[in-house]
Scaffold this active site. Structure first.
Site, short mmCIF file in Angstrom:
data_model
loop_
_atom_site.label_atom_id
_atom_site.label_comp_id
_atom_site.label_asym_id
_atom_site.label_seq_id
_atom_site.Cartn_x
_atom_site.Cartn_y
_atom_site.Cartn_z
CG ASN A 1 38.29 41.34 37.62
OD1 ASN A 1 37.45 41.43 38.49
ND2 ASN A 1 37.99 40.97 36.39
NE ARG B 1 35.89 43.75 36.60
CZ ARG B 1 36.50 43.95 35.43
NH1 ARG B 1 37.46 44.83 35.33
NH2 ARG B 1 36.16 43.26 34.37
#
Length: 90
Positions: A38, A20
């Site tokens: 996520n 990320r």
């Protein structure tokens, strides 16, 4: 400039490896806005908004991801445009 938003689902070993963070950095580098988040099933959802050419470049990057990740597949779909500020890690 024709801006749009696309939603990506990235599957593979993409959680717990800085995916990320690197995705956010790459999005900002390309001038995109959106987020990386996520999902409970181990995938990462990515929303990217900006010019089509930049989103295409971003999609190419997502296919590989950072060296720490192992990307198995990326699905892509167009979604309604939403203005985001920056590229967030959720």
């Amino acid at each position: 400039m024709n801006v749009k938003c696309e939603r990506f689902i990235v599957k593979g070993h993409v959680q717990g490896v800085g995916f990320r963070y690197h995705t956010s950095h790459q999005g900002l580098k390309l001038g995109l806005t959106g987020y990386a988040k996520n999902l409970n099933n181990g995938d990462v959802e990515v929303m990217a908004c900006g010019p089509k050419e930049k989103i295409d470049q971003f999609c190419e990057w997502l296919q590989e991801g950072p060296r720490t990740a192992t990307v198995e597949s990326v699905t892509r779909e167009s979604v309604s445009y939403k203005p985001f500020r920056g590229f967030k890690i959720l």
